[in-house]
Design a protein around this motif. Structure first.
Motif, PDB file in Angstrom:
ATOM      1  N   LEU A 118      16.758  13.481  -1.859  1.00 37.00           N
ATOM      2  CA  LEU A 118      15.830  12.492  -2.394  1.00 37.00           C
ATOM      3  C   LEU A 118      16.484  11.712  -3.536  1.00 37.00           C
ATOM      4  O   LEU A 118      16.423  10.486  -3.603  1.00 37.00           O
ATOM      5  CB  LEU A 118      14.617  13.252  -2.931  1.00 37.00           C
TER       6      LEU A 118
ATOM      7  N   GLY B  63       8.245   7.546  -2.125  1.00 43.21           N
ATOM      8  CA  GLY B  63       9.071   8.715  -2.421  1.00 43.21           C
ATOM      9  C   GLY B  63       8.325  10.000  -2.158  1.00 43.21           C
ATOM     10  O   GLY B  63       8.899  10.976  -1.663  1.00 43.21           O
ATOM     11  N   GLY B  64       7.040  10.040  -2.470  1.00 44.23           N
ATOM     12  CA  GLY B  64       6.227  11.249  -2.324  1.00 44.23           C
ATOM     13  C   GLY B  64       6.095  11.676  -0.877  1.00 44.23           C
ATOM     14  O   GLY B  64       6.166  12.873  -0.558  1.00 44.23           O
TER      15      GLY B  64
ATOM     16  N   VAL C   5       5.868   5.420  -5.735  1.00 38.23           N
ATOM     17  CA  VAL C   5       5.671   6.873  -5.758  1.00 38.23           C
ATOM     18  C   VAL C   5       5.139   7.351  -4.409  1.00 38.23           C
ATOM     19  O   VAL C   5       5.507   8.427  -3.926  1.00 38.23           O
ATOM     20  CB  VAL C   5       4.715   7.276  -6.907  1.00 38.23           C
TER      21      VAL C   5
ATOM     22  N   LEU D 173      -1.504   9.000  -0.254  1.00 40.87           N
ATOM     23  CA  LEU D 173      -0.987   8.644  -1.579  1.00 40.87           C
ATOM     24  C   LEU D 173      -1.343   7.193  -1.920  1.00 40.87           C
ATOM     25  O   LEU D 173      -1.732   6.880  -3.046  1.00 40.87           O
ATOM     26  CB  LEU D 173       0.526   8.843  -1.640  1.00 40.87           C
ATOM     27  N   LEU D 174      -1.233   6.309  -0.927  1.00 45.07           N
ATOM     28  CA  LEU D 174      -1.608   4.904  -1.173  1.00 45.07           C
ATOM     29  C   LEU D 174      -3.079   4.830  -1.573  1.00 45.07           C
ATOM     30  O   LEU D 174      -3.452   4.091  -2.482  1.00 45.07           O
ATOM     31  CB  LEU D 174      -1.382   4.062   0.081  1.00 45.07           C
TER      32      LEU D 174
ATOM     33  N   ILE E 264      -2.003   5.245  -6.626  1.00 45.67           N
ATOM     34  CA  ILE E 264      -0.804   5.394  -7.460  1.00 45.67           C
ATOM     35  C   ILE E 264       0.215   4.337  -7.042  1.00 45.67           C
ATOM     36  O   ILE E 264       0.076   3.748  -5.972  1.00 45.67           O
ATOM     37  CB  ILE E 264      -0.207   6.817  -7.343  1.00 45.67           C
ATOM     38  N   PRO E 265       1.229   4.071  -7.884  1.00 45.12           N
ATOM     39  CA  PRO E 265       2.193   3.036  -7.524  1.00 45.12           C
ATOM     40  C   PRO E 265       2.789   3.261  -6.129  1.00 45.12           C
ATOM     41  O   PRO E 265       3.052   4.406  -5.739  1.00 45.12           O
ATOM     42  CB  PRO E 265       3.279   3.169  -8.601  1.00 45.12           C
ATOM     43  N   VAL E 266       2.977   2.152  -5.411  1.00 46.20           N
ATOM     44  CA  VAL E 266       3.477   2.236  -4.037  1.00 46.20           C
ATOM     45  C   VAL E 266       4.831   2.931  -3.986  1.00 46.20           C
ATOM     46  O   VAL E 266       5.121   3.682  -3.051  1.00 46.20           O
ATOM     47  CB  VAL E 266       3.562   0.825  -3.416  1.00 46.20           C
TER      48      VAL E 266
ATOM     49  N   LEU F 251      13.146   4.125  -4.132  1.00 49.19           N
ATOM     50  CA  LEU F 251      12.336   5.186  -3.539  1.00 49.19           C
ATOM     51  C   LEU F 251      12.004   4.899  -2.082  1.00 49.19           C
ATOM     52  O   LEU F 251      11.530   5.782  -1.371  1.00 49.19           O
ATOM     53  CB  LEU F 251      11.062   5.404  -4.364  1.00 49.19           C
TER      54      LEU F 251
ATOM     55  N   MET G 162       9.233  13.178   0.169  1.00 49.14           N
ATOM     56  CA  MET G 162       9.349  14.506  -0.435  1.00 49.14           C
ATOM     57  C   MET G 162       8.562  15.527   0.384  1.00 49.14           C
ATOM     58  O   MET G 162       9.068  16.617   0.693  1.00 49.14           O
ATOM     59  CB  MET G 162       8.829  14.456  -1.877  1.00 49.14           C
TER      60      MET G 162
END
Lengths: 164, 427
Positions: free
Chosen positions: B42, B24-25, B21, B12-13, B17-19, B283, B28
């Motif tokens: 969450l 949290g992602g 997210v 994800l990093l 995308i924003p850190v 998050l 998740m």
């Protein structure tokens, strides 16, 4: 697209007003608490809750406003080094992942809000749904702003291609 | 499970995308893969992470700093610093560092400090004949004092995540922050002598006194903030609230440059700055939860123990790792990732949590000036009107000096722990 843009501009403006309102509440309530404790000798019960719930609203509304302004940063290093057609794909994938993540957060945020409709906060005596609602609301705004940015990037990329 | 969690996080990093997210992602993904847990967790942990009384210090200190700047304090502060240090060799540079140190005691953010002081001092140094890369890089390095000298947004975040007294962290930052300022002053004098930068005319005692009087409200603010916390009168959050009132009153009635019509935009700007940090923190709660459940700190320690069990080696490795993490990541995102991992490890190794907090925050703040990317570098480039390449070349010596101070703070714990142990016994 133009319609989404106008709608989002309106939403962002409302979110900005909410940030100003809740920041104002925090800036008044905390000094009032100190005043109450030392001058009136009586600490207000509700001030802690009023300020922390306002902080949740500032956080979610401000985060949405910040996302639209582009101040929510990630690591840009990776795709800046990629060739442009790959960079566009990585970006698109990132946007899809973000929309998915935000959708899940919206769903469970709403569920949490509804579940807490009858739960009353101990000090303020308001439904706990009021502070919880900040989360799904903020995530919905972020969802719409992400969609807008992605569509803009896609049409921009398409235009760039035809321009070459 | 752990592998999946880490892979998703890094993936994800990498998507840029924003850190927040990414934090949290990955949590998740972990919860979905686990199957037995509800995703409601969450939302609940994120909410609990944000609705925190100690974190209210973040918006309030942001607001206080912005109000002071809006009220016109910066001009008087810079004038006072120039009057008192201008006649020394490299005096304008020294004045920049002094003004930055005082501004750091008002504001908790490095970027705000760099912008406020740099906008006035870099052009002044240019017209006095200073080389741009010298003036810009000294200003950039000095602005790292911003979050080390209290109040400090990173210390608040670290205190909340690692459950360490924010008051103690604030005090612990004073000596390291001042050391950084003094080392940079020494560097400035040497460069100025070698390159023959001009001195300014010596100000009379009267001029300095008048200048000092004009700057007095700024000089008093740290006393109001720290005095209240130390006297046990306020919590850091309440001190921040008092700082807001103080900044408002000074701006309205002493400098009379604060306009009521500007208040909404000051509130908005402070609110958005706050929100970016708060979303990260919120998050990072589910992320930190997974880190704890999977016992990641323990696992890293077991691996580390095969190399060495010395706390000195541990601290050295922490510093190396954080300097690398600080290159692509800004302070707040990096803190929300590493603090939940490092704090339990340090506790087990018998490292003072306040000491570790100062080392971690100081180190990550330096990430703001490590080329090729850094928020302070970017904003200074804009102000000084020089290219990032040129600033990156100039920043190396001040950066390495700052790293030397960091190592001193790492290996001499008393530099950070002495002041809180004297002034806050029992914490």
């Amino acid at each position: 697209m133009a319609r989404l843009n106008r709608f989002n501009t309106l939403l962002a403006r409302i979110a900005e007003q909410a940030v100003i309102l809740f920041m104002g509440i925090i800036a008044l309530v905390i000094p009032y608490e100190v005043f109450g404790r030392y001058v009136l000798g009586d600490m207000p019960m509700w001030s802690g809750e009023a300020a922390t719930y306002s902080l949740v609203w500032v956080s979610m509304m401000g985060a949405a406003v910040g996302l639209r302004k582009g101040v929510q940063v990630g690591i840009g290093l990776v795709y800046e080094k990629l060739p442009p057609q790959w960079a566009a794909k990585v970006r698109l994938l990132g946007a899809v992942v973000m929309l998915l993540f935000l959708s899940v957060m919206i769903f469970f945020g709403l569920q949490q809000t509804v579940d807490n409709w009858r739960q009353i906060s101990p000090a303020l005596g308001i439904p706990m749904a009021a502070p919880y609602l900040a989360l799904p609301t903020g995530f919905i705004l972020m969802w719409l702003f992400t969609l807008e940015q992605t569509l803009a990037a896609l049409s921009g990329a398409a235009r760039g291609k035809s321009g070459c | 499970m752990l592998t999946l969690f880490l892979l998703v996080f890094v993936g994800l990093l990498a998507l840029g995308i924003p850190v927040s997210v990414a934090l949290g992602g990955s949590a998740m993904a972990y919860i979905i893969a686990d199957g037995g847990l509800s995703l409601t967790l969450l939302v609940q942990t994120t909410f609990a992470g944000m609705a925190s009384f100690p974190l209210l210090a973040v918006p309030l200190f942001m607001l206080a700093g912005n109000l002071m700047n809006e009220g016109g304090i910066t001009g008087d502060l810079v004038r006072f610093a120039r009057l008192s240090m201008g006649h020394i060799s490299g005096g304008l540079g020294l004045a920049t560092i002094l003004a930055t140190a005082i501004f750091a005691a008002i504001s908790g953010s490095a970027v705000a400090t760099a912008v406020a002081i740099g906008a006035v001092m870099i052009p002044a140094m240019r017209s006095a004949g200073y080389d741009d890369e010298v003036s810009a890089s000294v200003t950039a390095a000095a602005s790292c004092m911003g979050p080390v000298i209290p109040p400090s947004i990173p210390f608040i975040l670290y205190g909340v995540i690692a459950n360490v007294s924010i008051s103690a962290l604030f005090l612990a930052g004073v000596i390291p922050g001042l050391m950084l300022g003094l080392v940079l002053m020494g560097y400035m004098v040497m460069v100025a002598r070698r390159r023959g930068y001009p001195r300014e005319a010596k100000a009379s005692g009267r001029e300095i006194a008048v200048g000092g009087l004009r700057a007095l409200p700024a000089l008093l603010m740290p006393i109001v903030i720290m005095g209240g916390i130390l006297g046990g009168i306020f919590t850091p959050t309440e001190a921040a609230g008092i700082a807001v009132v103080y900044a408002f009153v000074v701006g309205m009635f002493f400098y009379r440059r604060l306009r009521l019509s500007r208040l909404p935009s000051v509130l908005l700007a402070s609110g958005v700055e706050t929100a970016v940090v708060m979303l990260l923190l919120g998050l990072s709660e589910p992320f930190a939860w997974v880190v704890a459940v999977e016992q990641i700190p323990l696992r890293i320690m077991e691996t580390l123990a095969q190399v060495s069990t010395s706390s000195w080696v541990f601290l050295l490795l922490v510093n190396l790792a954080l300097l690398l993490i600080g290159i692509p990541l800004e302070t707040a995102p990096a803190l929300t990732i590493v603090a939940p991992v490092l704090a339990p490890m340090a506790l087990k190794m018998g490292i003072d949590p306040v000491h570790l907090g100062v080392v971690v925050c100081f180190n990550l703040v330096l990430g703001l000036i490590t080329p090729p990317v850094g928020a302070v570098l970017f904003s200074i480039c804009g102000i000084a009107g020089i290219s990032l390449e040129r600033l990156s070349r100039g920043i190396w010596t001040p950066f390495l000096l700052a790293v030397a101070v960091l190592l001193a703070v790492t290996f001499v714990p008393a530099l950070s722990t002495w002041l809180p142990s004297v002034l806050l016994p029992g914490k």
